[in-house]
Design a protein around this motif. Structure first.
Motif, short mmCIF file in Angstrom:
data_model
loop_
_atom_site.label_atom_id
_atom_site.label_comp_id
_atom_site.label_asym_id
_atom_site.label_seq_id
_atom_site.Cartn_x
_atom_site.Cartn_y
_atom_site.Cartn_z
N ARG A 150 -6.26 4.51 2.71
CA ARG A 150 -6.54 3.33 1.13
C ARG A 150 -6.19 3.27 0.02
NH1 ARG A 150 -12.11 4.95 0.85
NH2 ARG A 150 -12.11 3.12 -0.54
N TYR A 151 -5.10 2.79 -0.32
CA TYR A 151 -4.26 2.96 -1.40
C TYR A 151 -2.54 3.60 -0.90
CZ TYR A 151 -8.48 1.39 -3.30
OH TYR A 151 -9.46 0.44 -3.74
N LEU A 152 -1.56 2.76 -1.83
CA LEU A 152 -0.20 3.21 -1.76
C LEU A 152 0.00 2.92 -3.01
CD1 LEU A 152 2.33 2.43 1.17
CD2 LEU A 152 3.13 2.20 -1.28
N VAL A 153 1.19 4.05 -3.11
CA VAL A 153 1.69 4.07 -4.87
C VAL A 153 2.96 4.03 -4.76
CG1 VAL A 153 1.42 5.14 -7.45
CG2 VAL A 153 -0.85 5.21 -5.34
N ALA A 154 3.90 3.22 -5.78
CA ALA A 154 5.01 3.52 -5.07
C ALA A 154 5.65 4.22 -5.97
CB ALA A 154 5.58 1.64 -5.31
N CYS A 155 6.19 5.17 -6.43
CA CYS A 155 7.41 5.80 -6.86
C CYS A 155 8.10 6.13 -6.54
CB CYS A 155 6.77 7.70 -7.34
SG CYS A 155 4.42 7.67 -7.55
N ASP A 156 8.87 5.81 -5.96
CA ASP A 156 10.64 5.44 -6.05
C ASP A 156 11.44 4.95 -6.58
OD1 ASP A 156 9.25 2.69 -5.08
OD2 ASP A 156 10.17 2.41 -3.20
N GLY A 157 11.61 4.59 -8.04
CA GLY A 157 12.26 4.48 -8.74
C GLY A 157 13.15 3.08 -9.24
N GLY A 158 13.47 3.07 -9.82
CA GLY A 158 13.74 1.10 -10.61
C GLY A 158 14.15 0.43 -10.30
N ARG A 159 14.99 0.81 -8.78
CA ARG A 159 15.31 -0.24 -7.56
C ARG A 159 14.08 0.21 -5.75
NH1 ARG A 159 21.73 1.36 -6.89
NH2 ARG A 159 22.58 0.73 -8.48
N SER A 160 12.72 0.17 -6.65
CA SER A 160 11.89 0.54 -5.55
C SER A 160 11.31 -0.51 -5.04
CB SER A 160 10.37 0.58 -5.74
OG SER A 160 9.09 0.44 -5.11
N THR A 313 0.68 8.78 -13.89
CA THR A 313 0.20 9.09 -12.73
C THR A 313 -1.45 9.92 -13.67
OG1 THR A 313 0.91 11.49 -13.38
CG2 THR A 313 2.36 9.93 -11.42
N VAL A 314 -1.43 10.86 -14.95
CA VAL A 314 -2.63 10.84 -15.44
C VAL A 314 -3.27 9.95 -15.18
CG1 VAL A 314 -3.61 12.41 -16.90
CG2 VAL A 314 -1.19 12.91 -16.20
N ASN A 315 -2.97 8.67 -15.38
CA ASN A 315 -3.99 7.77 -15.93
C ASN A 315 -4.92 7.14 -14.33
OD1 ASN A 315 -4.97 4.15 -16.10
ND2 ASN A 315 -5.04 6.02 -18.15
N LEU A 316 -3.74 6.93 -13.79
CA LEU A 316 -4.35 6.62 -12.25
C LEU A 316 -5.02 8.20 -11.38
CD1 LEU A 316 -3.71 4.14 -10.01
CD2 LEU A 316 -1.52 5.05 -9.52
N ALA A 317 -4.67 8.67 -11.41
CA ALA A 317 -5.22 9.62 -10.29
C ALA A 317 -6.43 9.92 -10.06
CB ALA A 317 -4.60 11.10 -10.24
N TRP A 318 -7.61 9.81 -11.45
CA TRP A 318 -8.83 9.80 -11.41
C TRP A 318 -9.52 8.61 -11.22
CZ3 TRP A 318 -11.98 7.85 -15.11
CH2 TRP A 318 -12.04 7.34 -15.78
N LYS A 319 -8.59 7.42 -11.64
CA LYS A 319 -9.45 6.26 -11.18
C LYS A 319 -9.41 5.99 -9.54
CE LYS A 319 -8.07 4.55 -15.91
NZ LYS A 319 -7.35 3.84 -16.88
N LEU A 320 -8.53 5.94 -9.01
CA LEU A 320 -8.09 6.14 -7.01
C LEU A 320 -8.90 6.87 -6.74
CD1 LEU A 320 -4.62 6.25 -6.39
CD2 LEU A 320 -5.99 4.38 -6.30
N GLY A 321 -9.37 8.35 -7.14
CA GLY A 321 -10.85 9.20 -7.04
C GLY A 321 -11.39 8.66 -7.06
N ALA A 322 -11.89 8.10 -7.52
CA ALA A 322 -13.16 7.40 -8.30
C ALA A 322 -13.65 6.07 -6.95
CB ALA A 322 -13.61 6.46 -9.53
N GLU A 323 -12.90 5.57 -6.71
CA GLU A 323 -12.60 4.51 -5.65
C GLU A 323 -12.96 5.25 -4.51
OE1 GLU A 323 -12.75 1.24 -5.93
OE2 GLU A 323 -11.66 0.87 -8.46
N ILE A 324 -12.00 5.59 -4.29
CA ILE A 324 -12.00 6.54 -3.17
C ILE A 324 -13.34 7.34 -2.19
CG2 ILE A 324 -11.37 8.51 -1.58
CD1 ILE A 324 -8.37 7.39 -2.71
N GLY A 325 -13.96 8.25 -3.84
CA GLY A 325 -15.58 8.98 -3.94
C GLY A 325 -16.51 7.87 -3.86
N GLY A 326 -16.72 5.91 -4.22
CA GLY A 326 -17.47 5.94 -3.77
C GLY A 326 -17.66 5.86 -5.25
#
Length: 511
Positions: A150-160, A313-326
């Motif tokens: 459903r979503y992708l999160v880039a946590c791959d560093g400054g040269r992402s 990540t703590v800010n983002l995770a629950w919001k993604l959970g809400a989107e995916i949870g409907g």
């Protein structure tokens, strides 16, 4: 869908996000190009607000046990000087020293306990998205494959690479400063004076703290167990790959250039190098692709990036959970950019100020440093700067008029119907909480419409800051009923806050 969320990168940001997503009921898949935990030295500890958040998740004791020196008296480097928090009874900034590899090990352990899947040696080579999903093209040990989520999160560093593929601009500045950090023992021929100064053979006495020369800056301090924490900073035109390890020869060559002499050293416990970059993603979201950690921001100062990334990540995770949870209200996921871009800008504020303090070489710059050092000798300005560095002063904008709204919930000691507790204990499950601190049954009744998403607790506390608090899963306060606020007004604003952050009430959805 193969999974709910693809996380690219298994550094501290990606692993923290994986655990938080599992708490939100989401299936994450972490893809990391390195085949195993990376032992290249990078960050050397965590500090500030993220320590409170780890305590709110019930993880802090685990991290404290893994630190050889929890919460040492802190003299924090800041712009070529030190902020001395050692004389404060309760310092606004605390640090838990530990190697980044150990931080990643603990976060990986936690993610595994919660059921997150981490694939190491799997590199994402391309991404594409449509209205409903995002697909990653991956090469792994057994060949190429695709994963859809459903979503992708880039946590791959400054040269992402993912950030670039998503078309997210990463504007800012790269400074010529190259910083080399080390933890070593001094050679037998070096004398360590009682005040920490070093007597270097063939050169003489070098004062502990910061030494500026025409070629750069040398800084060091010696811990009681004899470990020398030493760094050099110099301007260079060479662009280094920070992922390539530094060796002792490179460090000694830098010391020679800056100081004009070598300092005999041995038994290196840490050798690392990095360049100062001041960059921030213009958007933290592009459709179904989001960025976090160094992929979202780089700061031109030390000791900031890892803490900021984990808080993303703590800010983002629950919001993604809400989107995916409907159940997410419209626009909830966009608040991730609004809030964390704001927080990143606050971190850049003090990092940029450090640039001005450390890079100036004329008399005006010396005067600025002298004045700042005088101000930092007083508790009030020192505490204010400490709160800024720690992110204790982060108050997300646009949430409401009450002074507590948007701030991090204080860890109140609570007396509940089940006995003694605290805000931190209630937050272990990362669920939203309505905490009623006095006799306000009308507020509990309203919240029943959201009981499938929001936990409702009644408690008393010795010094209650309000009659009730609505606390988000990331620990920030979404709504407040002021002490003795009229029932009708409190009820109205509570309904609005619950709907704004946690969607349509259950009864309305059924009816």
């Amino acid at each position: 869908m193969d999974t709910d969320v693809i996380i690219v990168g298994a550094g501290p940001t990606g692993l923290m996000l994986a655990g938080e997503l599992r708490l939100a009921g989401v299936r994450p898949l972490v893809l990391e190009r390195q085949p195993q935990l990376w032992d290249v030295p990078k960050a050397s500890g965590i500090g500030g607000r993220i320590l409170d958040l780890l305590r709110y998740r019930g993880l802090l004791e685990r991290f404290e046990a893994a630190s050889a020196d929890p919460y040492p008296p802190l003299r924090l480097p800041f712009g070529g000087m030190h902020l001395d928090f050692t004389r404060m009874g309760e310092a606004p900034m605390k640090v838990l020293p530990m190697a980044q590899m150990e931080i990643e090990r603990l976060l990986a352990e936690r993610a595994d306990e919660l059921g997150a899947e981490v694939r190491r040696g799997h590199q994402v080579n391309g991404v594409r998205q449509d209205e409903d999903s995002v697909t990653a093209e991956v090469s792994g040990p057994e060949g190429a494959y695709t994963v859809t989520a459903r979503y992708l999160v880039a946590c791959d560093g400054g040269r992402s690479r993912i950030r670039d593929m998503a078309g997210i601009m990463f504007s800012g500045t790269t400074y010529p400063d190259v910083v080399r950090l080390s933890q070593v023992s001094v050679g037998d021929e070096v004398t360590v004076h009682e005040n920490g100064d070093l007597e270097v053979p063939g050169f003489g006495r070098v004062a502990a703290g910061f030494t500026r020369t025409d070629n750069g800056q040398l800084a060091f301090a010696t811990t009681p167990d004899g470990v020398l924490h030493l760094s050099t900073t110099e301007d260079e035109s060479v662009e280094y790959d920070d992922d390539v390890p530094m060796d002792m020869d490179e460090l000694q060559a830098s010391i020679r250039r800056v100081l004009g002499a070598e300092i005999p050293m041995k038994d290196a416990k840490r050798l690392s190098r990095f360049t100062f970059k001041d960059r921030q993603a213009e958007q933290y979201r592009a459709g179904r692709i989001l960025v976090a950690g160094d992929a979202a921001h780089l700061f031109p100062a030390t000791g900031i990036a890892l803490n900021a990334g984990m808080l993303d990540t703590v800010n983002l995770a629950w919001k993604l959970g809400a989107e995916i949870g409907g159940w997410a209200p419209e626009g909830l996921l966009d608040t991730y950019h609004d809030e964390r871009h704001f927080a990143g800008s606050r971190a850049r504020l003090h990092a940029r100020a450090q640039v001005a303090l450390r890079r100036g070489l004329d008399a005006a710059a010396e005067a600025l440093r002298a004045l700042f050092q005088e101000l930092a000798a007083d508790e009030q300005p020192l505490r204010r700067v400490g709160d800024l560095i720690a992110a204790n002063d982060t108050r997300y904008p646009g949430a409401g008029d009450h002074a507590l709204i948007g701030t991090f919930a204080p860890d109140l000691a609570l007396d509940t119907e089940r006995g003694a507790s605290s805000v931190a204990q209630l937050m272990h499950t990362a669920r939203p909480i309505l905490l009623v601190l006095t006799d306000r049954p009308e507020l509990r009744e309203i919240a029943q419409g959201w009981h499938d998403r929001v936990e409702i607790h009644t408690a008393t506390t010795d010094q209650r800051p309000a009659d009730a608090l609505l606390i988000r899963p990331d620990g920030h306060i979404a709504w407040v009923a002021a002490i003795d606020e009229p029932a009708e007004a409190a009820a109205s604003t509570l309904r609005e806050a619950l709907a704004a952050w946690f969607g349509t009430p259950l009864m309305a959805a059924i009816g």
